[in-house]
Design a protein around this motif. Structure first.
Motif, PDB file in Angstrom:
ATOM      1  N   ASP B  49       0.844  -1.198   0.000  1.00 20.83           N
ATOM      2  CA  ASP B  49       0.000   0.000   0.000  1.00 20.83           C
ATOM      3  C   ASP B  49       0.875   1.242   0.000  1.00 20.83           C
ATOM      4  O   ASP B  49       2.105   1.170   0.121  1.00 20.83           O
ATOM      5  N   GLY B  50       0.246   2.384  -0.186  1.00 23.18           N
ATOM      6  CA  GLY B  50       0.982   3.635  -0.252  1.00 23.18           C
ATOM      7  C   GLY B  50       0.013   4.802  -0.272  1.00 23.18           C
ATOM      8  O   GLY B  50      -1.210   4.623  -0.336  1.00 23.18           O
ATOM      9  N   THR B  51       0.568   5.995  -0.249  1.00 23.36           N
ATOM     10  CA  THR B  51      -0.289   7.186  -0.243  1.00 23.36           C
ATOM     11  C   THR B  51      -0.696   7.590  -1.657  1.00 23.36           C
ATOM     12  O   THR B  51      -1.587   8.423  -1.826  1.00 23.36           O
ATOM     13  N   THR B  52       0.005   7.041  -2.672  1.00 24.96           N
ATOM     14  CA  THR B  52      -0.409   7.237  -4.066  1.00 24.96           C
ATOM     15  C   THR B  52      -0.479   5.877  -4.746  1.00 24.96           C
ATOM     16  O   THR B  52       0.143   4.912  -4.272  1.00 24.96           O
ATOM     17  N   ARG B  53      -1.188   5.828  -5.863  1.00 24.94           N
ATOM     18  CA  ARG B  53      -1.259   4.556  -6.597  1.00 24.94           C
ATOM     19  C   ARG B  53       0.130   4.134  -7.052  1.00 24.94           C
ATOM     20  O   ARG B  53       0.509   2.967  -6.961  1.00 24.94           O
ATOM     21  N   ASN B  54       0.898   5.102  -7.539  1.00 26.75           N
ATOM     22  CA  ASN B  54       2.231   4.804  -8.042  1.00 26.75           C
ATOM     23  C   ASN B  54       3.114   4.207  -6.944  1.00 26.75           C
ATOM     24  O   ASN B  54       3.846   3.236  -7.177  1.00 26.75           O
ATOM     25  N   GLU B  55       3.038   4.779  -5.757  1.00 30.44           N
ATOM     26  CA  GLU B  55       3.860   4.271  -4.649  1.00 30.44           C
ATOM     27  C   GLU B  55       3.448   2.827  -4.300  1.00 30.44           C
ATOM     28  O   GLU B  55       4.301   1.951  -4.137  1.00 30.44           O
ATOM     29  N   ALA B  56       2.153   2.590  -4.195  1.00 27.19           N
ATOM     30  CA  ALA B  56       1.663   1.244  -3.843  1.00 27.19           C
ATOM     31  C   ALA B  56       2.065   0.226  -4.909  1.00 27.19           C
ATOM     32  O   ALA B  56       2.527  -0.880  -4.586  1.00 27.19           O
ATOM     33  N   GLU B  57       1.908   0.599  -6.184  1.00 29.08           N
ATOM     34  CA  GLU B  57       2.219  -0.353  -7.260  1.00 29.08           C
ATOM     35  C   GLU B  57       3.719  -0.586  -7.388  1.00 29.08           C
ATOM     36  O   GLU B  57       4.159  -1.711  -7.641  1.00 29.08           O
ATOM     37  N   THR B  58       4.497   0.471  -7.237  1.00 28.45           N
ATOM     38  CA  THR B  58       5.953   0.324  -7.369  1.00 28.45           C
ATOM     39  C   THR B  58       6.493  -0.608  -6.285  1.00 28.45           C
ATOM     40  O   THR B  58       7.306  -1.506  -6.558  1.00 28.45           O
ATOM     41  N   LYS B  59       6.029  -0.420  -5.052  1.00 29.88           N
ATOM     42  CA  LYS B  59       6.472  -1.288  -3.958  1.00 29.88           C
ATOM     43  C   LYS B  59       6.063  -2.745  -4.226  1.00 29.88           C
ATOM     44  O   LYS B  59       6.862  -3.681  -4.048  1.00 29.88           O
ATOM     45  N   ALA B  60       4.838  -2.929  -4.659  1.00 30.62           N
ATOM     46  CA  ALA B  60       4.342  -4.293  -4.889  1.00 30.62           C
ATOM     47  C   ALA B  60       5.097  -4.969  -6.035  1.00 30.62           C
ATOM     48  O   ALA B  60       5.486  -6.138  -5.940  1.00 30.62           O
ATOM     49  N   LEU B  61       5.307  -4.228  -7.130  1.00 34.67           N
ATOM     50  CA  LEU B  61       5.981  -4.829  -8.283  1.00 34.67           C
ATOM     51  C   LEU B  61       7.447  -5.142  -7.974  1.00 34.67           C
ATOM     52  O   LEU B  61       7.988  -6.146  -8.447  1.00 34.67           O
ATOM     53  N   THR B  62       8.089  -4.299  -7.199  1.00 33.99           N
ATOM     54  CA  THR B  62       9.489  -4.557  -6.823  1.00 33.99           C
ATOM     55  C   THR B  62       9.579  -5.857  -6.030  1.00 33.99           C
ATOM     56  O   THR B  62      10.456  -6.702  -6.282  1.00 33.99           O
ATOM     57  N   ARG B  63       8.669  -6.007  -5.076  1.00 35.16           N
ATOM     58  CA  ARG B  63       8.678  -7.240  -4.279  1.00 35.16           C
ATOM     59  C   ARG B  63       8.286  -8.454  -5.120  1.00 35.16           C
ATOM     60  O   ARG B  63       8.824  -9.548  -4.948  1.00 35.16           O
ATOM     61  N   ALA B  64       7.368  -8.262  -6.039  1.00 38.39           N
ATOM     62  CA  ALA B  64       6.949  -9.380  -6.904  1.00 38.39           C
ATOM     63  C   ALA B  64       8.111  -9.860  -7.773  1.00 38.39           C
ATOM     64  O   ALA B  64       8.294 -11.067  -7.971  1.00 38.39           O
ATOM     65  N   LYS B  65       8.907  -8.910  -8.273  1.00 34.61           N
ATOM     66  CA  LYS B  65      10.066  -9.306  -9.093  1.00 34.61           C
ATOM     67  C   LYS B  65      11.022 -10.176  -8.296  1.00 34.61           C
ATOM     68  O   LYS B  65      11.568 -11.149  -8.806  1.00 34.61           O
ATOM     69  N   GLY B  66      11.210  -9.823  -7.028  1.00 38.77           N
ATOM     70  CA  GLY B  66      12.077 -10.630  -6.173  1.00 38.77           C
ATOM     71  C   GLY B  66      11.531 -12.030  -5.969  1.00 38.77           C
ATOM     72  O   GLY B  66      12.265 -13.024  -6.043  1.00 38.77           O
ATOM     73  N   ARG B  67      10.224 -12.115  -5.744  1.00 35.86           N
ATOM     74  CA  ARG B  67       9.607 -13.422  -5.510  1.00 35.86           C
ATOM     75  C   ARG B  67       9.637 -14.289  -6.772  1.00 35.86           C
ATOM     76  O   ARG B  67       9.747 -15.510  -6.695  1.00 35.86           O
ATOM     77  N   LEU B  68       9.520 -13.642  -7.915  1.00 38.50           N
ATOM     78  CA  LEU B  68       9.462 -14.403  -9.164  1.00 38.50           C
ATOM     79  C   LEU B  68      10.845 -14.792  -9.677  1.00 38.50           C
ATOM     80  O   LEU B  68      10.963 -15.659 -10.541  1.00 38.50           O
ATOM     81  N   ALA B  69      11.873 -14.173  -9.149  1.00 38.46           N
ATOM     82  CA  ALA B  69      13.221 -14.428  -9.665  1.00 38.46           C
ATOM     83  C   ALA B  69      13.617 -15.897  -9.515  1.00 38.46           C
ATOM     84  O   ALA B  69      14.198 -16.493 -10.425  1.00 38.46           O
ATOM     85  N   SER B  70      13.274 -16.484  -8.359  1.00 38.37           N
ATOM     86  CA  SER B  70      13.682 -17.875  -8.151  1.00 38.37           C
ATOM     87  C   SER B  70      12.923 -18.813  -9.083  1.00 38.37           C
ATOM     88  O   SER B  70      13.473 -19.803  -9.580  1.00 38.37           O
ATOM     89  N   ALA B  71      11.657 -18.509  -9.339  1.00 40.56           N
ATOM     90  CA  ALA B  71      10.874 -19.342 -10.259  1.00 40.56           C
ATOM     91  C   ALA B  71      11.430 -19.230 -11.672  1.00 40.56           C
ATOM     92  O   ALA B  71      11.516 -20.221 -12.404  1.00 40.56           O
ATOM     93  N   ALA B  72      11.849 -18.027 -12.046  1.00 40.68           N
ATOM     94  CA  ALA B  72      12.436 -17.828 -13.382  1.00 40.68           C
ATOM     95  C   ALA B  72      13.755 -18.571 -13.488  1.00 40.68           C
ATOM     96  O   ALA B  72      14.072 -19.163 -14.527  1.00 40.68           O
ATOM     97  N   HIS B  73      14.503 -18.590 -12.396  1.00 39.95           N
ATOM     98  CA  HIS B  73      15.798 -19.276 -12.383  1.00 39.95           C
ATOM     99  C   HIS B  73      15.608 -20.765 -12.665  1.00 39.95           C
ATOM    100  O   HIS B  73      16.338 -21.373 -13.432  1.00 39.95           O
ATOM    101  N   ARG B  74      14.571 -21.357 -12.039  1.00 40.00           N
ATOM    102  CA  ARG B  74      14.320 -22.789 -12.264  1.00 40.00           C
ATOM    103  C   ARG B  74      13.971 -23.057 -13.728  1.00 40.00           C
ATOM    104  O   ARG B  74      14.442 -24.019 -14.318  1.00 40.00           O
ATOM    105  N   LEU B  75      13.157 -22.176 -14.297  1.00 38.54           N
ATOM    106  CA  LEU B  75      12.785 -22.368 -15.705  1.00 38.54           C
ATOM    107  C   LEU B  75      14.017 -22.311 -16.598  1.00 38.54           C
ATOM    108  O   LEU B  75      14.149 -23.074 -17.550  1.00 38.54           O
ATOM    109  N   ASN B  76      14.936 -21.397 -16.285  1.00 37.27           N
ATOM    110  CA  ASN B  76      16.148 -21.259 -17.093  1.00 37.27           C
ATOM    111  C   ASN B  76      17.069 -22.470 -16.968  1.00 37.27           C
ATOM    112  O   ASN B  76      17.837 -22.778 -17.868  1.00 37.27           O
ATOM    113  N   GLU B  77      16.964 -23.157 -15.808  1.00 35.86           N
ATOM    114  CA  GLU B  77      17.792 -24.349 -15.597  1.00 35.86           C
ATOM    115  C   GLU B  77      17.331 -25.505 -16.464  1.00 35.86           C
ATOM    116  O   GLU B  77      18.120 -26.354 -16.850  1.00 35.86           O
ATOM    117  N   ASP B  78      16.024 -25.556 -16.750  1.00 33.44           N
ATOM    118  CA  ASP B  78      15.453 -26.701 -17.482  1.00 33.44           C
ATOM    119  C   ASP B  78      15.836 -26.669 -18.958  1.00 33.44           C
ATOM    120  O   ASP B  78      16.131 -25.660 -19.521  1.00 33.44           O
TER     121      ASP B  78
END
Lengths: 286, 78
Positions: B49-78
């Motif tokens: 969440d955040g005080t603006t839409r941009n702040e809330a979305e930027t924080k969420a997307l940054t964290r999502a990229k981190g969470r998805l990195a490991s899943a992407a790594h596994r796909l690249n290994e295959d």
């Protein structure tokens, strides 16, 4: 109206109806989310939040909530055996369906799902609050569990590979089914092997719902399942990763389409995909 | 009971290679809330969440990229 033609239209209510009746004394609204913090962000006024991890599961062994714990939870939520329970939640009602399934196992008579769940309620700009309701403690007596609604590993073992008379339905995403990924992207991997149970047909849960989170109409749902040979005369077992997405498919088949014999395999892939020496199929073929 | 109306509800699809995600945000009172889901199967990855839409979305997307990195790594290994 979207519910026309469903086998049991009484188990589904629209958001507008829930909004009109949210303060009725005979009704209790319950929110159950995948994201257990979503309720605190804002919820339907008067609603109670249940945590699927701590309140809808046994806290020692892997199992459903024990009967005594469910009775306590329902009583504390202001619910007795005559209360109409309206369930809703995030992710198009994944865990609302999970709660529905458990409430039916324990024999609650009148439980319904709010069509479209939290997503539709938000999109329509309907009222939310962060305040908790003042609840009157009630007494609840659950029935002995109806295990005809549930498939265990031993049941699935009997039909894997040779599904004569049975349809195994894998409701996970296509990439989980083929074994390309072990869990939904961004979620913890909780299995040792990827793939699916031999003989299982892939029908991702999302095919049951529309973009706004509501269930598809009866003709679209019939077409979805019957073109794959999953017809009402067959016995069906649905599974996913931990049993919540498959409870939504179980709900669809049993209550919207009226299939008589449908079971939810809540052990799902986190059980099967960790078994030593269990048969596993990879790729797109059942 | 303090009642609030959710407003400015929006959803869109974004790419966090090799995955696609759904970004949902809305305003409740003075706070913007954002949830990022994987597009398939549609599970919540992160919420912020955040005080603006941009702040809330930027924080969420940054964290999502981190969470998805490991899943992407596994796909690249295959």
């Amino acid at each position: 109206m979207a519910s026309i033609g469903y086998a049991h239209p009484e188990v589904l209510v629209e958001t507008a109806w829930a909004d009109q009746h949210k303060s009725d004394s005979a009704i209790r609204i319950i929110e159950v989310d995948v994201d257990t913090k979503a309720f605190e962000e804002g919820h339907i006024p008067g609603a109670v939040g249940w945590n699927w991890q701590t309140q809808l599961a046994d806290q020692v062994r892997r199992d459903l909530v024990p009967k005594a714990d469910l009775e306590k939870l329902l009583g504390q939520s202001g619910i007795d055996n005559t209360t109409t329970i309206l369930l809703y939640g995030d992710n198009n009602n994944w865990f609302a369906a999970w709660a529905f399934w458990q409430l039916k196992i324990y024999g609650h008579r009148d439980v319904r799902i709010i069509n479209g769940g939290r997503k539709k309620w938000l999109a329509e700009g309907r009222a939310l609050t962060v305040d908790l309701p003042v609840l009157e403690q009630k007494t609840y007596r659950a029935s002995q569990p109806d295990n005809s609604l549930r498939a265990y590993l031993t049941d699935v073992m009997k039909v894997a590979g040779s599904t004569n008379g049975w349809s195994l339905v894998d409701v996970r995403s296509g990439d989980e089914y083929t074994g390309k990924i072990f869990s939904p992207p961004g979620l913890p991997e909780t299995c040792q092997r990827g793939g699916h149970i031999p003989g299982a047909l892939s029908v991702p849960w999302g095919k049951n719902v529309n973009e706004d989170g509501t269930f598809k109409n009866v003709n679209d749902l019939k077409s979805l399942y019957e073109t794959l040979g999953i017809t009402p005369d067959r016995k069906v077992v649905a599974y996913c990763r931990i049993g919540e997405r498959s409870s939504l498919t179980w709900f669809t088949l049993k209550y919207l389409l009226g299939y008589e014999n449908v079971k939810n395999y809540d052990g799902s892939w986190t059980e099967w995909g960790n078994l030593v020496n269990a048969p596993v199929a990879r790729g797109e073929r059942p | 009971m303090n009642i609030l109306q959710p407003e400015e509800y929006k959803e869109r699809t974004e790419s966090i290679p090799p995955f696609e995600v759904r970004v949902m945000s809305y305003r409740l009172g003075a706070t913007y809330h954002c949830t990022v889901y994987n597009l398939d199967p549609g599970a919540v990855i992160v919420r912020s969440d955040g005080t603006t839409r941009n702040e809330a979305e930027t924080k969420a997307l940054t964290r999502a990229k981190g969470r998805l990195a490991s899943a992407a790594h596994r796909l690249n290994e295959d």
